[in-house]
Design an enzyme around this catalytic site. Structure first.
Site, PDB file in Angstrom:
ATOM      1  N   THR A   1       3.556  11.425   9.151  1.00 52.24           N
ATOM      2  CA  THR A   1       3.196  11.452   7.733  1.00 52.24           C
ATOM      3  C   THR A   1       4.251  12.130   6.867  1.00 52.24           C
ATOM      4  O   THR A   1       4.558  11.668   5.763  1.00 52.24           O
ATOM      5  CB  THR A   1       1.838  12.158   7.547  1.00 52.24           C
ATOM      6  OG1 THR A   1       0.861  11.493   8.357  1.00 52.24           O
ATOM      7  CG2 THR A   1       1.389  12.136   6.098  1.00 52.24           C
TER       8      THR A   1
ATOM      9  N   HIS B   1       3.869   4.700  12.679  1.00 52.83           N
ATOM     10  CA  HIS B   1       4.088   4.629  11.231  1.00 52.83           C
ATOM     11  C   HIS B   1       5.105   5.707  10.873  1.00 52.83           C
ATOM     12  O   HIS B   1       4.766   6.887  10.787  1.00 52.83           O
ATOM     13  CB  HIS B   1       2.736   4.865  10.526  1.00 52.83           C
ATOM     14  CG  HIS B   1       2.788   4.875   9.031  1.00 52.83           C
ATOM     15  ND1 HIS B   1       2.237   3.871   8.269  1.00 52.83           N
ATOM     16  CD2 HIS B   1       3.285   5.772   8.148  1.00 52.83           C
ATOM     17  CE1 HIS B   1       2.397   4.158   6.980  1.00 52.83           C
ATOM     18  NE2 HIS B   1       3.037   5.310   6.893  1.00 52.83           N
TER      19      HIS B   1
ATOM     20  N   GLU C   1      -3.839  10.973  10.373  1.00 56.02           N
ATOM     21  CA  GLU C   1      -2.921  11.555   9.393  1.00 56.02           C
ATOM     22  C   GLU C   1      -2.336  12.870   9.903  1.00 56.02           C
ATOM     23  O   GLU C   1      -3.029  13.707  10.463  1.00 56.02           O
ATOM     24  CB  GLU C   1      -3.669  11.792   8.068  1.00 56.02           C
ATOM     25  CG  GLU C   1      -2.747  12.241   6.937  1.00 56.02           C
ATOM     26  CD  GLU C   1      -3.496  12.499   5.644  1.00 56.02           C
ATOM     27  OE1 GLU C   1      -2.833  12.524   4.592  1.00 56.02           O
ATOM     28  OE2 GLU C   1      -4.729  12.678   5.686  1.00 56.02           O
TER      29      GLU C   1
ATOM     30  N   TYR D   1      -6.198   5.715  11.311  1.00 56.23           N
ATOM     31  CA  TYR D   1      -5.007   6.550  11.101  1.00 56.23           C
ATOM     32  C   TYR D   1      -5.292   7.996  11.518  1.00 56.23           C
ATOM     33  O   TYR D   1      -6.310   8.566  11.125  1.00 56.23           O
ATOM     34  CB  TYR D   1      -4.648   6.583   9.617  1.00 56.23           C
ATOM     35  CG  TYR D   1      -3.690   5.526   9.133  1.00 56.23           C
ATOM     36  CD1 TYR D   1      -2.360   5.520   9.537  1.00 56.23           C
ATOM     37  CD2 TYR D   1      -4.105   4.574   8.205  1.00 56.23           C
ATOM     38  CE1 TYR D   1      -1.470   4.567   9.059  1.00 56.23           C
ATOM     39  CE2 TYR D   1      -3.224   3.612   7.712  1.00 56.23           C
ATOM     40  CZ  TYR D   1      -1.908   3.619   8.153  1.00 56.23           C
ATOM     41  OH  TYR D   1      -1.029   2.676   7.670  1.00 56.23           O
TER      42      TYR D   1
ATOM     43  N   ARG E   1       0.835  -1.202   0.000  1.00 58.26           N
ATOM     44  CA  ARG E   1       0.000   0.000   0.000  1.00 58.26           C
ATOM     45  C   ARG E   1       0.873   1.257   0.000  1.00 58.26           C
ATOM     46  O   ARG E   1       1.064   1.906  -1.010  1.00 58.26           O
ATOM     47  CB  ARG E   1      -0.944  -0.011   1.208  1.00 58.26           C
ATOM     48  CG  ARG E   1      -2.150   0.952   1.063  1.00 58.26           C
ATOM     49  CD  ARG E   1      -1.851   2.401   1.362  1.00 58.26           C
ATOM     50  NE  ARG E   1      -1.446   2.640   2.744  1.00 58.26           N
ATOM     51  CZ  ARG E   1      -1.009   3.825   3.181  1.00 58.26           C
ATOM     52  NH1 ARG E   1      -0.899   4.859   2.357  1.00 58.26           N
ATOM     53  NH2 ARG E   1      -0.644   3.970   4.452  1.00 58.26           N
ATOM     54  N   ASP E   2       1.519   1.557   1.131  1.00 53.89           N
ATOM     55  CA  ASP E   2       2.343   2.768   1.201  1.00 53.89           C
ATOM     56  C   ASP E   2       3.603   2.627   0.357  1.00 53.89           C
ATOM     57  O   ASP E   2       4.050   3.578  -0.277  1.00 53.89           O
ATOM     58  CB  ASP E   2       2.723   3.051   2.661  1.00 53.89           C
ATOM     59  CG  ASP E   2       2.776   4.544   2.960  1.00 53.89           C
ATOM     60  OD1 ASP E   2       2.513   5.338   2.048  1.00 53.89           O
ATOM     61  OD2 ASP E   2       3.081   4.912   4.105  1.00 53.89           O
TER      62      ASP E   2
ATOM     63  N   HIS F   1       8.162   7.670   8.667  1.00 52.22           N
ATOM     64  CA  HIS F   1       8.754   7.955   7.355  1.00 52.22           C
ATOM     65  C   HIS F   1      10.205   8.380   7.541  1.00 52.22           C
ATOM     66  O   HIS F   1      10.648   8.663   8.656  1.00 52.22           O
ATOM     67  CB  HIS F   1       7.941   9.010   6.614  1.00 52.22           C
ATOM     68  CG  HIS F   1       6.729   8.448   5.930  1.00 52.22           C
ATOM     69  ND1 HIS F   1       6.673   8.177   4.588  1.00 52.22           N
ATOM     70  CD2 HIS F   1       5.522   8.071   6.434  1.00 52.22           C
ATOM     71  CE1 HIS F   1       5.496   7.669   4.274  1.00 52.22           C
ATOM     72  NE2 HIS F   1       4.764   7.585   5.385  1.00 52.22           N
TER      73      HIS F   1
END
Length: 506
Positions: free
Chosen positions: A177, A205, A144, A142, A14-15, A207
């Site tokens: 995000t 999550h 975001e 989520y 997905r990501d 990045h």
């Protein structure tokens, strides 16, 4: 806290698929999903975004159908949206049973993108969760832009979490995000959330925009996060997501108070498959899965490995289904060469080893990369050259090749200390070289040159480098045939070296 379980959720499909230029086919998604669950043994998969395309729908149907047969449908998750139930309808059609609902985790996003009040947003979310439940779909949520929310609108984040933790949700997903968090902030923010909501399951999550993805994951675990979102090879939008292989190695080696189910021995296999399907190349220095990370280049390191493994660390390649290698180049030295010889079952005496080492250093100075498969050919060339008494030396040559003109060679030859020179043209550079050589022999010697009856060029079988090509020339002198070989990174030069050997033989 001893031995607490950390869930690993893989979001490569997905990501990770949001990596620029990457798009998996239906069959590729199914293959990767099977490998992630059966071989790598991650806990959960986020495999798609709802309502993206028909191809995405077909991929999810294939995966959910397989997962239903394997009794692991609860491990398959899909990103959904607050869209009045459209995503839920898509989920039902796709056969998925867990939604990861994308909502606004910062007041900035809520105000400027949705243009709604917190109360309006919360009401829409509540309606979505309740609708999902009527169709036996579980909900993770989520937040975001949560990281910016904690930095700039913390009151809103906690107002939202007060509401959300009262709903029927499985997990709350906290994404950085935009990849803006430092490791200190990650620990601080998750600690605050954890202390206020001690019974809620929180995933982090991360990045990798500042290359802090792995550091932030470590701090998230220390702060009490229950789960992590990772991608194979660190795939993902912009600089990508926290990379699976590095995180798993870090957890296994440094975070002894937690446990995970991931099979690290399968990391390299999965990584290579995803690289092949995605076309997203793994940097050679990528930790754990990069081509070079278990390769020693400096000779002193190979020597130290021979003496009680002085240059080993806990990241042993065998853990990940790999093997340590010793590079061959200008810095490799005798110890590296000996390691490669051992692998090939070959042995040299000290004098031979010294000569082979010198030849590899010469190639390294030309910026050539020598592979293990090249080594037998270098040995053969060096030792073969030493066996021939050098009475004739190709001292210098100039090879010319220009559009619209015949190739030419100016050749300087030394025969038993006497220098000769000639110039000639030919149909190619080597043909011109041979014509110049014939001119010299016709002028200064009563001997005839052998006839060239066969000419073959090859690279060492199995070699993945461009360091060497071997030219094999068969000559005929009167009734006798003999073969000479030349080895060089340049095809014409290797042919000239083979010819020089022929001159010394005759």
């Amino acid at each position: 806290m001893i031995g607490r379980k950390i869930e690993i959720m893989d979001t490569t499909l997905r990501d990770g698929e949001q990596t620029s230029g990457v798009s998996f086919s239906v069959s590729e998604k199914l293959t990767i999903a099977k490998l992630l669950l059966e071989e790598l043994k991650v806990d959960r998969l986020e495999i798609a975004s709802a309502r993206v395309s028909e191809g995405e729908l077909q991929a999810v149907k294939k995966i959910t159908s397989w997962a239903l047969e394997q009794k692991c449908l609860n491990k398959i998750e899909v990103l959904t949206f607050v869209d009045g139930g459209k995503s839920i309808d898509w989920m039902i059609d796709a056969g998925a049973k867990v939604q990861n609902l994308l909502t606004k985790g910062s007041l900035n996003h809520l105000t400027h993108q949705l243009k709604k009040t917190p109360a309006q947003h919360f009401a829409d979310i509540k309606a979505n969760i309740e609708l999902a439940a009527t169709h036996d779909i579980k909900t993770n949520v989520y937040l975001e832009d949560w990281s910016n929310g904690m930095r700039n609108s913390k009151e809103y984040v906690f107002e939202y979490l007060d509401f959300l933790t009262a709903q029927k949700t499985e997990r709350v997903l906290l994404p950085d995000t935009l990849g803006i968090l430092t490791h200190d902030e990650t620990f601080k923010f998750i600690t605050e959330v954890r202390e206020k909501y001690p019974t809620t399951h929180f995933d982090f999550h991360g990045h990798n925009d500042y290359d802090l993805g792995v550091a932030n994951v470590m701090e998230a675990i220390k702060a009490g996060a229950n789960g992590l979102h990772l991608t194979i090879n660190g795939m993902g939008e912009r600089a990508g997501n926290a990379p699976m292989a590095s995180v798993i190695a870090v957890i296994n080696d440094f975070l002894k108070d937690v446990k995970i189910t991931v099979n690290e021995k399968a990391l390299n296999k999965v990584s290579k498959l995803v690289e092949t399907f995605s076309g997203f190349r793994i940097p050679v220095n990528k930790p754990v899965v990069g081509a070079n990370v278990f390769t020693q280049t400096a000779g002193i390191h190979a020597d130290g490995d021979n003496k009680n493994n002085l240059y080993f660390n806990d990241l042993m390649p065998e853990r990940f289904g790999r093997k340590r290698k010793y590079a061959l180049g200008k810095t490799s030295g005798k110890a590296n060469i000996q390691k490669n010889l051992q692998d090939l079952g070959l042995s040299l005496n000290d004098e031979e080893l010294k000569k082979v080492t010198q030849r590899i250093i010469e190639l390294g100075d030309k910026k050539e990369v020598v592979s293990q498969e090249d080594l037998p050919y270098i040995i053969s060339d060096v030792l073969d050259s030493d066996a021939i008494e050098k009475r004739v030396v190709v001292e210098n040559y100039v090879l010319g090749h220009a559009k619209g003109m015949k190739p030419s060679t100016t050749l300087q030859l030394i025969v038993e200390g006497v220098q000769y020179e000639a110039h000639a043209q030919g149909d190619g550079q080597f043909d011109a070289f041979m014509n110049a050589l014939k001119k010299l022999y016709k002028t200064h010697s009563k001997k005839d040159l052998p006839k060239l009856i066969d000419y073959a060029v090859r690279i060492p079988p199995g070699s993945h480098s461009d360091a060497l090509c071997e030219t094999i020339i068969t000559w005929k002198l009167e009734e006798k045939e003999f073969i000479t070989r030349g080895l060089d990174s340049d095809q014409t030069v290797s042919a000239i070296k083979a010819t020089e050997k022929m001159l010394n033989i005759i």
